[in-house]
Design a protein around this motif. Structure first.
Motif, PDB file in Angstrom:
ATOM      1  N   TRP A  86       0.214 -10.115   6.171  1.00 16.38           N
ATOM      2  CA  TRP A  86       1.635 -10.183   6.526  1.00 16.38           C
ATOM      3  C   TRP A  86       2.082  -8.953   7.307  1.00 16.38           C
ATOM      4  N   THR A  87       1.724  -7.759   6.822  1.00 13.74           N
ATOM      5  CA  THR A  87       2.187  -6.542   7.493  1.00 13.74           C
ATOM      6  C   THR A  87       1.536  -6.356   8.858  1.00 13.74           C
ATOM      7  N   THR A  88       0.344  -6.905   9.044  1.00 12.37           N
ATOM      8  CA  THR A  88      -0.300  -6.810  10.355  1.00 12.37           C
ATOM      9  C   THR A  88       0.520  -7.529  11.416  1.00 12.37           C
ATOM     10  N   ARG A  89       1.272  -8.533  11.003  1.00  7.05           N
ATOM     11  CA  ARG A  89       2.107  -9.290  11.936  1.00  7.05           C
ATOM     12  C   ARG A  89       3.436  -8.589  12.236  1.00  7.05           C
ATOM     13  N   LEU A  90       3.747  -7.524  11.498  1.00  7.69           N
ATOM     14  CA  LEU A  90       5.019  -6.834  11.686  1.00  7.69           C
ATOM     15  C   LEU A  90       5.011  -5.885  12.875  1.00  7.69           C
ATOM     16  N   GLY A  91       3.826  -5.490  13.318  1.00 12.59           N
ATOM     17  CA  GLY A  91       3.721  -4.456  14.334  1.00 12.59           C
ATOM     18  C   GLY A  91       3.363  -3.131  13.687  1.00 12.59           C
ATOM     19  N   SER A  92       2.783  -2.242  14.454  1.00 13.86           N
ATOM     20  CA  SER A  92       2.240  -1.001  13.909  1.00 13.86           C
ATOM     21  C   SER A  92       3.304  -0.127  13.256  1.00 13.86           C
ATOM     22  N   ARG A  93       4.459   0.025  13.906  1.00 13.90           N
ATOM     23  CA  ARG A  93       5.473   0.941  13.380  1.00 13.90           C
ATOM     24  C   ARG A  93       6.073   0.427  12.075  1.00 13.90           C
ATOM     25  N   ARG A  94       6.474  -0.821  12.032  1.00 23.14           N
ATOM     26  CA  ARG A  94       7.047  -1.367  10.800  1.00 23.14           C
ATOM     27  C   ARG A  94       6.018  -1.383   9.680  1.00 23.14           C
ATOM     28  N   GLN A  95       4.799  -1.717  10.027  1.00 23.99           N
ATOM     29  CA  GLN A  95       3.737  -1.727   9.026  1.00 23.99           C
ATOM     30  C   GLN A  95       3.556  -0.342   8.418  1.00 23.99           C
ATOM     31  N   ALA A  96       3.591   0.684   9.250  1.00 28.00           N
ATOM     32  CA  ALA A  96       3.434   2.053   8.759  1.00 28.00           C
ATOM     33  C   ALA A  96       4.583   2.443   7.833  1.00 28.00           C
ATOM     34  N   TYR A  97       5.811   2.090   8.193  1.00 27.49           N
ATOM     35  CA  TYR A  97       6.965   2.419   7.354  1.00 27.49           C
ATOM     36  C   TYR A  97       6.845   1.775   5.974  1.00 27.49           C
ATOM     37  N   VAL A  98       6.502   0.494   5.957  1.00 26.76           N
ATOM     38  CA  VAL A  98       6.391  -0.227   4.687  1.00 26.76           C
ATOM     39  C   VAL A  98       5.283   0.363   3.827  1.00 26.76           C
ATOM     40  N   HIS A  99       4.145   0.631   4.439  1.00 30.04           N
ATOM     41  CA  HIS A  99       2.991   1.092   3.672  1.00 30.04           C
ATOM     42  C   HIS A  99       3.205   2.507   3.138  1.00 30.04           C
ATOM     43  N   VAL A 100       3.765   3.375   3.948  1.00 28.86           N
ATOM     44  CA  VAL A 100       4.021   4.744   3.492  1.00 28.86           C
ATOM     45  C   VAL A 100       5.030   4.750   2.348  1.00 28.86           C
ATOM     46  N   ALA A 101       6.042   3.899   2.423  1.00 30.09           N
ATOM     47  CA  ALA A 101       7.034   3.816   1.348  1.00 30.09           C
ATOM     48  C   ALA A 101       6.387   3.369   0.037  1.00 30.09           C
ATOM     49  N   LEU A 102       5.495   2.397   0.107  1.00 27.41           N
ATOM     50  CA  LEU A 102       4.810   1.932  -1.099  1.00 27.41           C
ATOM     51  C   LEU A 102       3.853   2.988  -1.637  1.00 27.41           C
ATOM     52  N   LEU A 103       3.180   3.699  -0.746  1.00 23.80           N
ATOM     53  CA  LEU A 103       2.288   4.772  -1.191  1.00 23.80           C
ATOM     54  C   LEU A 103       3.065   5.856  -1.927  1.00 23.80           C
ATOM     55  N   ALA A 104       4.232   6.202  -1.408  1.00 21.24           N
ATOM     56  CA  ALA A 104       5.058   7.211  -2.072  1.00 21.24           C
ATOM     57  C   ALA A 104       5.520   6.716  -3.442  1.00 21.24           C
ATOM     58  N   ALA A 105       5.895   5.449  -3.526  1.00 18.65           N
ATOM     59  CA  ALA A 105       6.343   4.890  -4.804  1.00 18.65           C
ATOM     60  C   ALA A 105       5.211   4.848  -5.824  1.00 18.65           C
ATOM     61  N   SER A 106       3.987   4.634  -5.362  1.00 16.96           N
ATOM     62  CA  SER A 106       2.856   4.528  -6.291  1.00 16.96           C
ATOM     63  C   SER A 106       2.556   5.845  -6.991  1.00 16.96           C
ATOM     64  N   LEU A 107       2.966   6.964  -6.396  1.00 15.78           N
ATOM     65  CA  LEU A 107       2.710   8.262  -7.019  1.00 15.78           C
ATOM     66  C   LEU A 107       3.421   8.392  -8.361  1.00 15.78           C
ATOM     67  N   ALA A 108       4.517   7.652  -8.525  1.00 15.38           N
ATOM     68  CA  ALA A 108       5.278   7.728  -9.775  1.00 15.38           C
ATOM     69  C   ALA A 108       4.529   7.096 -10.941  1.00 15.38           C
ATOM     70  N   THR A 109       3.524   6.275 -10.662  1.00 14.37           N
ATOM     71  CA  THR A 109       2.790   5.590 -11.730  1.00 14.37           C
ATOM     72  C   THR A 109       1.536   6.343 -12.161  1.00 14.37           C
ATOM     73  N   LEU A 110       1.227   7.440 -11.494  1.00  8.44           N
ATOM     74  CA  LEU A 110       0.024   8.205 -11.824  1.00  8.44           C
ATOM     75  C   LEU A 110       0.326   9.233 -12.909  1.00  8.44           C
ATOM     76  N   PRO A 111      -0.667   9.604 -13.725  1.00  6.80           N
ATOM     77  CA  PRO A 111      -2.052   9.124 -13.759  1.00  6.80           C
ATOM     78  C   PRO A 111      -2.159   7.762 -14.446  1.00  6.80           C
ATOM     79  N   ILE A 112      -3.288   7.125 -14.267  1.00  8.50           N
ATOM     80  CA  ILE A 112      -3.475   5.768 -14.791  1.00  8.50           C
ATOM     81  C   ILE A 112      -3.950   5.819 -16.245  1.00  8.50           C
ATOM     82  N   ILE A 113      -3.097   6.297 -17.107  1.00  8.23           N
ATOM     83  CA  ILE A 113      -3.398   6.373 -18.536  1.00  8.23           C
ATOM     84  C   ILE A 113      -2.354   5.538 -19.267  1.00  8.23           C
ATOM     85  N   ALA A 114      -2.813   4.544 -19.996  1.00  9.27           N
ATOM     86  CA  ALA A 114      -1.898   3.632 -20.680  1.00  9.27           C
ATOM     87  C   ALA A 114      -1.102   4.380 -21.745  1.00  9.27           C
TER      88      ALA A 114
END
Length: 201
Positions: A86-114
């Motif tokens: 899906w993101t490949t169809r958005l174009g390079s710039r939009r894809q980068a914005y979406v992916h970087v935002a998700l990467l930043a959000a994922s940092l809040a879930t680390l470390p992976i310890i239940a």
């Protein structure tokens, strides 16, 4: 890529150097893609036994626990592939914005310890609780890791239109197998689960 000059007397060494550079350039350019795909695939399949072994004592070692974990990981993996498409169809710039935002959000879930708060109290539905636990603990990092291989293969094709990234796909499979074999043979005997979870993060 072709070099148009014809060899001339006295230029053999220079021509050989040019030909060498032309041959090696694609390999050098491929190395960052290959290294990233190898590492992401290795981590993607290494985390599965790490998190499953963490929660196994809480819910028991029944086949239902392992099956629920497997369903979760396969579903998120499929969602990651769909996201990459899906993101490949958005174009390079939009894809980068979406992916970087998700990467930043994922940092809040680390470390992976239940967290111990996810331990069952005895009257909950175990399958639903396992799915929620996995989603909260590893869901977003695992999802983003699952997108790495298809995204990089798409970017590789976009950059080198004449090069088909089949070897990168094979490298991904090799890294996955290495992680699954390495956990029981090396990582589990050498480290405890908390160390593995922190190191993976």
């Amino acid at each position: 890529m072709r070099h148009q000059d014809y060899p001339q007397p006295g230029r053999d060494g220079q021509d050989a150097q040019i030909r060498t550079e032309v041959i090696r350039a694609p390999l050098v350019a491929t190395l960052p893609y290959a290294a990233t795909i190898f590492l992401s695939s290795f981590l993607l399949f290494l985390v599965q036994p790490i998190i499953a072994k963490q929660i196994l004592p809480w819910f028991g070692g029944s086949a239902g626990v392992w099956t629920t974990c497997l369903v979760f990981f396969q579903s998120v993996l499929l969602a990651g592939y769909a996201y990459a498409d899906w993101t490949t169809r958005l174009g390079s710039r939009r894809q980068a914005y979406v992916h970087v935002a998700l990467l930043a959000a994922s940092l809040a879930t680390l470390p992976i310890i239940a967290a111990s708060g996810w331990k069952p109290q005895g009257n909950e539905e175990p399958m639903l609780r396992i799915l929620l636990l996995l989603g909260a603990t590893i869901g977003l990092p695992y999802f983003l890791l699952s997108t790495t291989t298809p995204l990089l293969q798409a970017w590789y094709w976009r950059r080198f239109e004449s090069a088909v990234p089949y070897r990168l796909f094979a490298l991904s499979n090799f890294a996955s197998l290495l992680a699954l074999l390495g956990f029981p043979l090396f990582f589990e005997p050498a480290f405890d689960l908390k160390q593995l979870g922190s190191a993976w993060s």
